[in-house]
Design a protein around this motif. Sequence first.
Motif, mmCIF file in Angstrom:
data_model
loop_
_atom_site.group_PDB
_atom_site.id
_atom_site.type_symbol
_atom_site.label_atom_id
_atom_site.label_comp_id
_atom_site.label_asym_id
_atom_site.label_seq_id
_atom_site.Cartn_x
_atom_site.Cartn_y
_atom_site.Cartn_z
ATOM 1 N N ILE A 162 43.779 22.445 143.727
ATOM 2 C CA ILE A 162 43.001 21.219 143.504
ATOM 3 C C ILE A 162 41.987 21.022 144.632
ATOM 4 C CG2 ILE A 162 43.133 18.698 143.322
ATOM 5 C CD1 ILE A 162 46.000 19.150 142.144
ATOM 6 N N VAL A 163 42.410 21.236 145.864
ATOM 7 C CA VAL A 163 41.511 21.072 147.017
ATOM 8 C C VAL A 163 40.367 22.074 146.950
ATOM 9 C CG1 VAL A 163 41.352 21.294 149.527
ATOM 10 C CG2 VAL A 163 43.248 20.031 148.504
ATOM 11 N N LYS A 164 40.665 23.319 146.617
ATOM 12 C CA LYS A 164 39.610 24.335 146.498
ATOM 13 C C LYS A 164 38.630 23.978 145.389
ATOM 14 C CE LYS A 164 42.421 28.061 148.330
ATOM 15 N NZ LYS A 164 43.202 29.261 148.022
ATOM 16 N N TYR A 165 39.138 23.467 144.296
ATOM 17 C CA TYR A 165 38.281 23.059 143.182
ATOM 18 C C TYR A 165 37.381 21.896 143.599
ATOM 19 C CZ TYR A 165 36.819 21.726 138.504
ATOM 20 O OH TYR A 165 36.065 21.429 137.404
ATOM 21 N N ILE A 166 37.956 20.923 144.281
ATOM 22 C CA ILE A 166 37.169 19.778 144.761
ATOM 23 C C ILE A 166 36.101 20.245 145.738
ATOM 24 C CG2 ILE A 166 37.278 17.679 146.190
ATOM 25 C CD1 ILE A 166 39.996 17.100 144.859
ATOM 26 N N HIS A 226 29.946 17.872 146.001
ATOM 27 C CA HIS A 226 28.631 17.226 145.917
ATOM 28 C C HIS A 226 28.520 16.249 144.737
ATOM 29 C CE1 HIS A 226 28.433 20.753 143.319
ATOM 30 N NE2 HIS A 226 27.507 20.101 142.628
ATOM 31 N N LEU A 227 29.429 16.339 143.785
ATOM 32 C CA LEU A 227 29.408 15.459 142.613
ATOM 33 C C LEU A 227 30.082 14.112 142.860
ATOM 34 C CD1 LEU A 227 30.351 18.108 139.899
ATOM 35 C CD2 LEU A 227 28.064 17.232 140.446
ATOM 36 N N PHE A 228 30.805 13.996 143.959
ATOM 37 C CA PHE A 228 31.537 12.775 144.243
ATOM 38 C C PHE A 228 30.668 11.797 145.034
ATOM 39 C CE2 PHE A 228 34.787 16.048 143.714
ATOM 40 C CZ PHE A 228 35.596 15.451 142.758
#
Length: 140
Positions: free
Chosen positions: A87-91, A96-98
């Motif tokens: 999950i962390v790697k995906y985030i 930049h989308l957050f």
Amino acid sequence: MIDIVHYFLENFNGSVKATDIQTIQEKFKSVTCEQISDLSGRKPFRSIHNSAPLQVAINLICQWKVHRVPLVDIKGTLEHVFSQAFIVKYIAKCVHLFPFVNKTIGELSLGYKKVITISNEAFVKDAFILMRDLHISGVG
């Protein structure tokens, strides 16, 4: 890991001497993973279907308070392990989308939890007891 700690504490109450290592090895040699699985009573084995939506998987990891969850196919065969690290790697790829990406960790109140520590001079057994009694998976 915490189940191994529980097993150790239940089976080796007294002090363990260097001469007891062979006894410990013999005792562990005949113990199956199933026998100590969820010995702590904290985290029973739970899996989710590999077709579950990402949001469901993340919610279950949070609800079950686990770091990883097995992903199984329709027959119940283990296919992958979905983890917090994934999950962390995906985030990180999509950060930049957050909209909150430029806020500080303090502003977001992330990572604020009491840290349980034990002195460097304490015995490992005492650390294990602390982990068991406080239902935590590690000490600092």
